[in-house]
Each structure stands twice: as C-alpha cells, then as structure tokens.
Motif scaffolding. Structure first.
Motif, PDB file in Angstrom:
ATOM      1  N   ASP A   1      15.012 -56.751   3.200  1.00  0.00           N
ATOM      2  CA  ASP A   1      15.478 -55.739   2.256  1.00  0.00           C
ATOM      3  C   ASP A   1      15.747 -56.313   0.865  1.00  0.00           C
ATOM      4  OD1 ASP A   1      17.421 -57.320   3.385  1.00  0.00           O
ATOM      5  OD2 ASP A   1      19.027 -55.866   2.932  1.00  0.00           O
ATOM      6  N   ALA A   2      15.713 -57.623   0.758  1.00  0.00           N
ATOM      7  CA  ALA A   2      16.029 -58.228  -0.542  1.00  0.00           C
ATOM      8  C   ALA A   2      15.053 -59.355  -0.799  1.00  0.00           C
ATOM      9  CB  ALA A   2      17.471 -58.750  -0.544  1.00  0.00           C
ATOM     10  N   LYS A   3      13.860 -58.981  -1.227  1.00  0.00           N
ATOM     11  CA  LYS A   3      12.774 -59.958  -1.350  1.00  0.00           C
ATOM     12  C   LYS A   3      13.014 -60.978  -2.459  1.00  0.00           C
ATOM     13  CE  LYS A   3       9.476 -58.633   1.679  1.00  0.00           C
ATOM     14  NZ  LYS A   3       9.230 -57.289   2.019  1.00  0.00           N
ATOM     15  N   GLY A   4      13.990 -60.678  -3.344  1.00  0.00           N
ATOM     16  CA  GLY A   4      14.289 -61.590  -4.444  1.00  0.00           C
ATOM     17  C   GLY A   4      14.642 -62.987  -3.974  1.00  0.00           C
ATOM     18  N   TRP A   5      15.189 -63.076  -2.759  1.00  0.00           N
ATOM     19  CA  TRP A   5      15.566 -64.400  -2.256  1.00  0.00           C
ATOM     20  C   TRP A   5      14.347 -65.316  -2.124  1.00  0.00           C
ATOM     21  CZ3 TRP A   5      20.425 -66.153  -1.951  1.00  0.00           C
ATOM     22  CH2 TRP A   5      21.459 -65.202  -1.933  1.00  0.00           C
ATOM     23  N   ALA A   6      13.180 -64.706  -2.038  1.00  0.00           N
ATOM     24  CA  ALA A   6      11.974 -65.528  -1.900  1.00  0.00           C
ATOM     25  C   ALA A   6      11.766 -66.422  -3.123  1.00  0.00           C
ATOM     26  CB  ALA A   6      10.749 -64.649  -1.693  1.00  0.00           C
ATOM     27  N   LEU A   7      12.469 -66.094  -4.218  1.00  0.00           N
ATOM     28  CA  LEU A   7      12.403 -66.940  -5.403  1.00  0.00           C
ATOM     29  C   LEU A   7      12.780 -68.382  -5.072  1.00  0.00           C
ATOM     30  CD1 LEU A   7      11.715 -66.380  -8.333  1.00  0.00           C
ATOM     31  CD2 LEU A   7      14.164 -66.186  -8.819  1.00  0.00           C
ATOM     32  N   ILE A   8      13.712 -68.562  -4.145  1.00  0.00           N
ATOM     33  CA  ILE A   8      14.082 -69.933  -3.740  1.00  0.00           C
ATOM     34  C   ILE A   8      12.845 -70.636  -3.190  1.00  0.00           C
ATOM     35  CG2 ILE A   8      15.638 -71.359  -2.347  1.00  0.00           C
ATOM     36  CD1 ILE A   8      17.392 -68.926  -1.902  1.00  0.00           C
ATOM     37  N   GLY A   9      12.069 -69.883  -2.408  1.00  0.00           N
ATOM     38  CA  GLY A   9      10.864 -70.457  -1.836  1.00  0.00           C
ATOM     39  C   GLY A   9       9.824 -70.783  -2.904  1.00  0.00           C
ATOM     40  N   TYR A  10       9.653 -69.843  -3.853  1.00  0.00           N
ATOM     41  CA  TYR A  10       8.670 -70.088  -4.909  1.00  0.00           C
ATOM     42  C   TYR A  10       9.052 -71.315  -5.737  1.00  0.00           C
ATOM     43  CZ  TYR A  10       6.428 -65.569  -4.065  1.00  0.00           C
ATOM     44  OH  TYR A  10       5.745 -64.526  -3.511  1.00  0.00           O
ATOM     45  N   THR A  11      10.333 -71.434  -6.095  1.00  0.00           N
ATOM     46  CA  THR A  11      10.708 -72.617  -6.890  1.00  0.00           C
ATOM     47  C   THR A  11      10.531 -73.885  -6.057  1.00  0.00           C
ATOM     48  OG1 THR A  11      12.981 -72.046  -6.381  1.00  0.00           O
ATOM     49  CG2 THR A  11      12.286 -71.694  -8.626  1.00  0.00           C
TER      50      THR A  11
ATOM     51  N   GLN B   1       9.993 -69.039  11.351  1.00  0.00           N
ATOM     52  CA  GLN B   1       8.641 -69.490  11.739  1.00  0.00           C
ATOM     53  C   GLN B   1       7.650 -69.329  10.595  1.00  0.00           C
ATOM     54  OE1 GLN B   1       7.455 -70.656  15.088  1.00  0.00           O
ATOM     55  NE2 GLN B   1       9.585 -71.240  14.801  1.00  0.00           N
ATOM     56  N   LYS B   2       8.110 -69.709   9.398  1.00  0.00           N
ATOM     57  CA  LYS B   2       7.242 -69.499   8.238  1.00  0.00           C
ATOM     58  C   LYS B   2       7.406 -70.585   7.188  1.00  0.00           C
ATOM     59  CE  LYS B   2       5.972 -64.787   7.978  1.00  0.00           C
ATOM     60  NZ  LYS B   2       6.299 -64.281   9.321  1.00  0.00           N
ATOM     61  N   ASN B   3       6.506 -70.573   6.209  1.00  0.00           N
ATOM     62  CA  ASN B   3       6.615 -71.434   5.027  1.00  0.00           C
ATOM     63  C   ASN B   3       7.837 -71.001   4.214  1.00  0.00           C
ATOM     64  OD1 ASN B   3       5.772 -69.592   2.558  1.00  0.00           O
ATOM     65  ND2 ASN B   3       4.636 -68.969   4.367  1.00  0.00           N
ATOM     66  N   PRO B   4       8.288 -71.812   3.235  1.00  0.00           N
ATOM     67  CA  PRO B   4       9.526 -71.480   2.518  1.00  0.00           C
ATOM     68  C   PRO B   4       9.529 -70.097   1.845  1.00  0.00           C
ATOM     69  CG  PRO B   4       8.858 -73.715   2.009  1.00  0.00           C
ATOM     70  CD  PRO B   4       7.773 -73.141   2.850  1.00  0.00           C
ATOM     71  N   VAL B   5       8.421 -69.681   1.278  1.00  0.00           N
ATOM     72  CA  VAL B   5       8.418 -68.356   0.635  1.00  0.00           C
ATOM     73  C   VAL B   5       8.517 -67.271   1.710  1.00  0.00           C
ATOM     74  CG1 VAL B   5       7.065 -66.710  -0.709  1.00  0.00           C
ATOM     75  CG2 VAL B   5       7.137 -69.115  -1.387  1.00  0.00           C
ATOM     76  N   GLY B   6       7.652 -67.376   2.716  1.00  0.00           N
ATOM     77  CA  GLY B   6       7.642 -66.387   3.783  1.00  0.00           C
ATOM     78  C   GLY B   6       8.962 -66.359   4.549  1.00  0.00           C
ATOM     79  N   ALA B   7       9.613 -67.503   4.649  1.00  0.00           N
ATOM     80  CA  ALA B   7      10.852 -67.569   5.427  1.00  0.00           C
ATOM     81  C   ALA B   7      11.947 -66.704   4.800  1.00  0.00           C
ATOM     82  CB  ALA B   7      11.323 -69.021   5.535  1.00  0.00           C
ATOM     83  N   PHE B   8      12.122 -66.843   3.478  1.00  0.00           N
ATOM     84  CA  PHE B   8      13.178 -66.040   2.850  1.00  0.00           C
ATOM     85  C   PHE B   8      12.822 -64.552   2.900  1.00  0.00           C
ATOM     86  CE2 PHE B   8      14.105 -70.239   1.088  1.00  0.00           C
ATOM     87  CZ  PHE B   8      15.472 -70.287   1.287  1.00  0.00           C
ATOM     88  N   LYS B   9      11.535 -64.245   2.755  1.00  0.00           N
ATOM     89  CA  LYS B   9      11.126 -62.835   2.844  1.00  0.00           C
ATOM     90  C   LYS B   9      11.402 -62.298   4.234  1.00  0.00           C
ATOM     91  CE  LYS B   9       7.221 -62.751  -0.397  1.00  0.00           C
ATOM     92  NZ  LYS B   9       5.756 -62.871  -0.401  1.00  0.00           N
ATOM     93  N   ALA B  10      11.086 -63.096   5.258  1.00  0.00           N
ATOM     94  CA  ALA B  10      11.228 -62.618   6.637  1.00  0.00           C
ATOM     95  C   ALA B  10      12.692 -62.444   7.017  1.00  0.00           C
ATOM     96  CB  ALA B  10      10.553 -63.592   7.593  1.00  0.00           C
ATOM     97  N   LEU B  11      13.553 -63.327   6.516  1.00  0.00           N
ATOM     98  CA  LEU B  11      14.956 -63.240   6.931  1.00  0.00           C
ATOM     99  C   LEU B  11      15.751 -62.243   6.099  1.00  0.00           C
ATOM    100  CD1 LEU B  11      15.801 -66.976   7.800  1.00  0.00           C
ATOM    101  CD2 LEU B  11      14.931 -65.166   9.276  1.00  0.00           C
ATOM    102  N   ALA B  12      15.216 -61.849   4.958  1.00  0.00           N
ATOM    103  CA  ALA B  12      15.903 -60.829   4.162  1.00  0.00           C
ATOM    104  C   ALA B  12      14.891 -59.785   3.716  1.00  0.00           C
ATOM    105  CB  ALA B  12      16.582 -61.474   2.947  1.00  0.00           C
TER     106      ALA B  12
END
Ligand code: PHE
Length: 450
Positions: free
Chosen positions: A85-95, A72-83
């Motif tokens: 413990d591993a915020k690095g995945w949010a990089l997919i959202g940032y790119t 239920q979030k924008n691409p950056v927030g989505a990866f952060k919310a689903l992981a």
C-alpha cells in the motif's frame, strides 16, 4: 499475476555463511578499516567501531536478512512486496541499487591496485626495496593511464563471470575454502608484525583509546565503516537473505558473519599498525598503510616471496566475493523488476560500473581536475556511499521493519514461526523500533550540530 519462478537458494547453512562472510570480508577490512582507524585516532576509533558493530551492525544485519527472506525478492521488490500500500518505501531499494554501482566504481579501483600488487609479487618487484622506492612505485602505478584500467577490467570481468552463472553454482563454491585460508595467513602475519622492532608503539596506537579524540567525525566514520564492512544499508544482505532457507536461524547466522568480519578487521589492524610504526609510515597515510606496509613486512620474512604472493591473491579473492554481492544487488533487481535475462543484466551492470570506475581511477592522477566539492571522484564516492547512502539506507531499513512491517510478521520471521529466538524477540523488536533509528539519527545529526 506474475508467474512464480523458483528462486535459487543457498545449498546449505554453511553456504550462506560463506557467501555472506565473502560479501562482508573484503577491501573494507584490510584496506579501508586501517585507513579509517589511522585517520581517526586508532584506539578511539576501534572502541567506537566495536560498540557500533555490536549495538547496531548486528541487529541491522538480522533486519536485512529478515526483509529479504520474508519477501523472497531483490531489494526494490522486497520493499514493494512488504508494503504493497505504500510503494514509496521501494526508494530504499532503488538507492541501494544505485549505491551498489557507486561502491563498485571505487571498489574496482582498489581491487585494481591489489591486482597490480599480485603482479609486482610475481615478478619479485618488492624484494630488497626500501620504503621510499616502494611508495614511489605505488604512486607511479596509480598515475599510469592504461595499466590500472586494465586491472579493473580484469577484476570486473571475473566478477561478472561468476554472477552470470547464478547463485549457488557461483558464489557458494568459491567462498567456502578461501576465506579461512585468508584468515590463517593473517594470523601468521600478526605474529611476524608483532616481532618487529618498535611494534609495541603501533599496538598501543591501535588498542589504547584516547577518549578525548572521540568526536562527531570519529562517530560518523566508524558508523560508515561498520556499515561498509558488514555490507549493510544498500540491499546486499536483503538480496542474500532472499536466498536463505526458512529454517536457518538468522541471529546465529548474523553473529557468525558479523563477528568473522570484525575479527578480520582487527587482525588487519594488529598487522598493519605495528608494522607501519616500525617502518615509519604515518597512521594517516591512507592507502599506503595496506599497499606499502605489507610488502615491507614480507620483505623481512623468510619465505616472503611466497607469502606476499599468496596474500595478495587472497586479497583479490576477498575483494572479488564482495564485488559479487554488490553486483548481485543490481543484477537481481534487473532480472526481477526489469525482466532482463541474467546474462544481459550482468553485462549492463558490470559495464556500467566499469565506466564510472574509469572516472574514479582517473581522478587520482596527479593534477587531475576530476573533483567534486574539493574531493577527488574516488574519495567522493568512498565518502558519500558509506557516510550518506549506507547510513541513511540502514536508518530507513530499520524504520521500515520496526514501524511498517506488522508486528506479527516481524516476530514470525525473527523466530522462524515461533521455533527459535523466542526470548530475544521482544528486546530485538525494541532495538529495531526505537534504539537503532534513534542512535543512527543522533550520529548523523551530530555532524551538523557540533
Ligand atoms: N563489505 C565489503 C568490504 O568490506 C564491501 C561491501 C559493501 C560489499 C557493501 C557489499 C556491500 O569490503
């Protein structure tokens, strides 16, 4: 804890399909697809393209919808919310957000040409002109300084206007009727094009695969084009997924969206190649394929003035609904992560994209020195977004879903809590976890090896 705001949702199932089709169907289908097919051997490209859409594109689309709806979030927030413990995945959202800017930058250039074509249709410019004159006119208008920029500014402005108004009131309303109308016009154009003398050669070029032409270049171009056309790998469908109701079946939704998108691309091929062969336009001619072949075709038709005008207006609208989804990626990120108002987010993102798009447009002027690695900025943006950003984005998205999200959550989201797609869930899991990442990696790596 951040307070929970109620998210805007698509009003109906048909609303989400209309909006997602609106995102997918655009200049990618009618301008870029013929360019890519023309450069990459026609039939050979088509067959690889279709294979990729079915085997990778559709599962990818379901994956992005799943991630967006789950989080239920924008691409950056989505990866952060689903992981968490591993915020690095949010990089997919940032790119993805960055990629949105870069696509918008060259997309608005092409949208500007489309507006120029609307203008030329209105003043009946094409009437009775031969190919050489129409081509010269197209090149001249690309080389003008202010006019292309003016069209781009108009295009960005109308997109920003809808985005500023918010999701359901904006996007949904405009997409529902217009895409079907575009399809009807395309079907009429197919018939016309196939009746031209010499049309069969073009049809053969588009449909008869010469398998010896399939090489690493064709593979990566088809992969990039499939992702571009289906709006994958940069968060657009994650964003739209976050607005989909929990009750919608993501598999059937994706099938409708993906197949409509592919249908429109194929229609474009059936119109453009027979006509191009008939008029003597080379399949490698690039932008000329759509922007010069079609006016020539309209010139041959009864009621050509009307069809030409209507067609280019609808093409602007198709481009517009795609641009909306690109902007929405950036805007939803700015609203939710940077806490900006929708109005401010819209202004920043559209002005930002416009500034980069000025460079893209100027780089096409004769003798321009705005180049990177020997490509114009325009071509560089086009290539790097589809072949690098979106393919890598897609790769990491499936890796994330297959390996990082808990299997339980995965199945829950895929089956709407055990109510739909029960039999598909195992095979789908397998595709996302192993097949899709392996296939994308092989295609990407093959470029460096061969
Ligand atoms: N799919 C759009 C088209 O074919 C372009 C697009 C790419 C839109 C990525 C959104 C995200 O024109």
């Amino acid at each position: 804890m951040a307070e929970k705001k109620k998210r805007d949702h698509f009003g109906s199932k048909i609303g989400i399909i209309a909006a997602a089709v609106g995102s997918a169907v655009g200049l990618g289908n009618i301008y870029r697809f013929p360019c890519m097919a023309g450069e990459n051997g026609g039939g050979a490209f088509l067959i690889v393209y279709l294979g990729i859409v079915l085997a990778l594109g559709l599962p990818m689309m379901v994956s992005e919808f799943m991630i967006g709806r789950r989080a239920q979030k924008n691409p950056v927030g989505a990866f952060k919310a689903l992981a968490p413990d591993a915020k690095g995945w949010a990089l997919i959202g940032y790119t993805g957000v960055l990629c949105g800017f870069l696509i918008l930058a060259f997309y608005t250039t092409v949208a500007g040409w489309t507006l120029e074509s609307v203008y030329k249709s209105v003043i009946n410019y094409y009437h009775g002109k031969d190919l050489a004159t129409i081509e010269q006119g197209f090149n001249d208008s690309i080389n003008m300084i202010f006019r292309p920029l003016l069209w781009q500014a108009v295009f960005i402005f109308i997109s920003a206007f809808v985005i500023a108004k918010g999701i359901s009131k904006g996007i949904e309303k405009y997409s529902k009727i217009l895409m079907p109308t575009l399809t009807v016009i395309l079907i009429i154009l197919c018939v016309k094009s196939l009746m031209l003398p010499g049309a069969f050669e073009g049809l053969k070029f588009f449909f008869k695969p010469d398998f010896s032409k399939i090489d690493d270049q064709v593979l990566i171009s088809a992969l990039g084009q499939a992702f571009f056309s289906m709006s994958l790998g940069m968060g657009a469908l994650i964003t739209y997924g976050s607005y989909i109701s929990k009750k919608d079946n993501l598999v059937t939704t994706s099938l409708m969206v993906g197949l409509s998108d592919t249908f429109v691309a194929i229609l474009a091929g059936i119109i453009i190649f027979p006509a191009a062969f008939s008029f003597g336009i080379q399949p490698e001619a690039g932008p000329s394929l759509a922007f010069n072949t079609l006016p020539m075709l309209f010139n041959q038709m009864k009621g050509g003035y009307f069809f030409c005008l209507l067609f280019f207006i609808l093409l602007v609208i198709a481009a517009w609904t795609s641009a909306l989804s690109l902007l929405e990626v950036i805007v939803s990120y700015m609203i939710e992560e940077l806490k900006l108002s929708r109005r401010k987010a819209t202004i920043y993102s559209s002005v930002g994209a416009f500034i980069i798009s000025i460079l893209a447009t100027m780089s096409l002027h004769n003798g321009s020195s705005l180049t990177v690695f020997g490509l114009t900025i325009f071509d560089g943006l086009d290539k790097i977004t589809s072949m690098v950003f979106m393919t890598l984005g897609g790769l990491f998205t499936v890796i994330f879903l297959g390996w990082k999200v808990k299997k339980q959550d995965f199945e829950n989201e895929f089956t709407n809590g055990g109510t739909v797609n029960m039999r598909l869930r195992k095979i789908f899991y397998y595709i996302i976890k192993f097949i899709a990442p392996a296939a994308i990696t092989v295609i990407m790596v093959s470029q460096f090896i061969i």
